[in-house]
Structures are given as C-alpha cells and as structure tokens.
Design an enzyme around this catalytic site. Structure first.
Site, short mmCIF file in Angstrom:
data_model
loop_
_atom_site.label_atom_id
_atom_site.label_comp_id
_atom_site.label_asym_id
_atom_site.label_seq_id
_atom_site.Cartn_x
_atom_site.Cartn_y
_atom_site.Cartn_z
CG ASP A 189 2.35 -3.46 8.82
OD1 ASP A 189 2.57 -4.65 8.48
OD2 ASP A 189 2.49 -2.50 8.05
CG ASP A 215 5.97 -3.34 9.90
OD1 ASP A 215 6.75 -3.69 8.99
OD2 ASP A 215 5.48 -2.20 9.97
CB THR A 234 -2.35 7.19 -2.76
OG1 THR A 234 -1.70 5.91 -2.95
CG2 THR A 234 -1.48 8.29 -3.33
NE ARG A 247 -2.51 0.09 3.56
CZ ARG A 247 -3.24 0.36 4.61
NH1 ARG A 247 -4.55 0.30 4.52
NH2 ARG A 247 -2.71 0.70 5.75
C1 PRP Z 1 -1.04 -4.72 4.44
C2 PRP Z 1 -1.83 -6.00 4.56
C3 PRP Z 1 -2.61 -6.04 3.28
C4 PRP Z 1 -2.90 -4.58 3.04
C5 PRP Z 1 -4.28 -4.28 3.50
O1 PRP Z 1 0.08 -4.90 3.66
O2 PRP Z 1 -1.05 -7.15 4.74
O3 PRP Z 1 -1.89 -6.60 2.20
O4 PRP Z 1 -1.95 -3.83 3.81
O5 PRP Z 1 -4.58 -2.97 3.24
P1 PRP Z 1 -5.66 -2.53 2.19
O6 PRP Z 1 -6.86 -3.40 2.40
O7 PRP Z 1 -5.91 -1.10 2.54
O8 PRP Z 1 -5.09 -2.68 0.81
P2 PRP Z 1 1.17 -3.74 3.45
O9 PRP Z 1 0.79 -2.83 2.33
O10 PRP Z 1 1.46 -3.09 4.76
O11 PRP Z 1 2.42 -4.55 2.92
P3 PRP Z 1 3.30 -5.63 3.69
O12 PRP Z 1 2.44 -6.86 3.84
O13 PRP Z 1 4.43 -5.83 2.77
O14 PRP Z 1 3.69 -5.06 5.02
#
Ligand code: PRP
Length: 208
Positions: free
Chosen positions: A199, A202, A107, A103
C-alpha cells in the site's frame, strides 16, 4: 497510438525495485518517490505544446521555445502526495489541485472525500498523480472529476498498474494517456497488485 506507455529506463527500474522492496523504510520510500517522479514526468510531457519566443543571450539575439498553457498537478490523496514535490521540480509554477479518494475495503469502489476544484478550469494540462492503479476505480473517478472540470489535456502518471485496472481505465477513458514504470502480473482477491509494492500510502506514512 497505444495510450499506455511503460517507462523502461534503467534508472526508473532501479528506483522502482527499491520501492518494491519490503525492507525499504518509509523515509527512503518517500525519498525514492520524490526522485522517480521527475523521471516519469519527463517521459509523460513530450506532447506539451511550446511557442517560439525571442531570447536575448549575452552574445546577442536568438530564438527559443516556451511552454504554452498552464500546468496543473492533481495528486490523489493520500499516496499521490508523495509525487508532488518531484513533480514541482519539473513544473515549479504548476497549480496543485488535491483530490481525496479512498477505496472502500469491502467493495473496492472509490469514495470521494475531497474536491475543491473551482467551477471553471484554470489549467490547460492536467497530470493526475497516483503511484498505484489497481482496479482502476480511483484513476477513472479522478479523470471523471477533471473532465467535468473541463481541462482539455489530461494525463495519468503512476508507478505500477495491474492489467485489470488498465483495461477498465482504457474502457472508461481511451483518450487519456497512462504513463507507468511497470504493469504487474495481477490483482489478488483483496485488490492489491501482485507483486506490486504493498500500500503506497501506508509505506510512505508508516501507517501499515
Ligand atoms: C490506493 C492507491 C490508489 C488506489 C488504487 O489508495 O494509492 O489511490 O488505492 O486502487 P484502485 O485502482 O483499485 O482504485 P487507497 O485507497 O489505499 O488510499 P490511500 O492512498 O489514502 O492509502
């Protein structure tokens, strides 16, 4: 039929509560994610098709059932990685197709950075794995990719969803069932689920 199923099983809720706890360290977090995933998949796989087959037991001839069609697991990187091992306990022969999506912090839109799906579908059933469905952008994008690939049956399996994200997902993919252990209160202004668990990437990898 309501396409959003909340898995309220006591064991699932017990493990989810430990996952939420901010005191839970990454090693235990990974263990819990591995343990809870087969329980989620158990509920998410009731609609799999089976075929009748003969089976010879030590006592003679009988009839049994065998799953029909190849199963694909599609973890969304990074957080979905932690669900792969538990899912493979349920489907040891499943294909695993990783999708890289993160994400954009500003944005909140999903950015695709890894997709090696081949031109033709190689599975009949696809279980998309990601612990968190927040704004729903990543889940919608992942299903878009798997639909373009041409898989006939797609299911999303996660841990926690936000109502806002579920609404967006339902609007984009009303045909795709969603299985989660909880639907939480809301998203905060940074797109985090409240109360959620933080998260999930993380917390697994100690990068928070
Ligand atoms: C987190 C989570 C999802 C997403 C959910 O990943 O694991 O993939 O955000 O958010 P959304 O429904 O608003 O799209 P992140 O982008 O933090 O990446 P990561 O898993 O690499 O930490």
């Amino acid at each position: 039929m309501d396409q959003v199923r909340i898995i309220r099983h006591p064991v699932v809720q017990h493990k989810l509560t430990e996952l939420r706890d901010l005191q839970t360290p990454p090693s235990r977090f990974r263990e819990l994610l591995r343990e809870i995933t087969p329980l989620l998949l158990y509920e998410a796989t009731w609609d799999l098709e089976v075929e009748e087959v003969p089976v010879r037991t030590p006592m003679g001839e009988g009839r049994g059932q065998r799953l029909r069609g190849a199963v694909g697991l599609v973890p969304i990187l990074r957080a979905g990685l932690g669900m792969v091992e538990g899912a493979l306990q349920v489907f040891p022969e499943a294909q695993v197709w990783h999708l890289g999506l993160y994400r954009d912090e500003r944005t909140l839109q999903p950015v695709a950075y890894y997709n090696r799906l081949p031109a033709q579908p190689t599975v009949t059933w696809c279980f998309i794995l990601d612990p968190m469905l927040a704004t729903g952008g990543s889940a919608v994008a992942a299903v878009d990719m798997v639909k373009r690939w041409g898989v006939p049956h797609i299911v999303f399996v996660g841990l926690i969803a936000a109502p806002e994200g579920l609404e967006r997902f339902r609007g984009a993919h009303p045909d795709v069932p969603v299985y989660v252990a909880a639907v939480d209160s809301h998203l905060n202004p940074h797109g985090f689920i409240v109360p959620g668990l933080g998260d999930a990437g993380d917390r697994q990898f100690g990068t928070g």
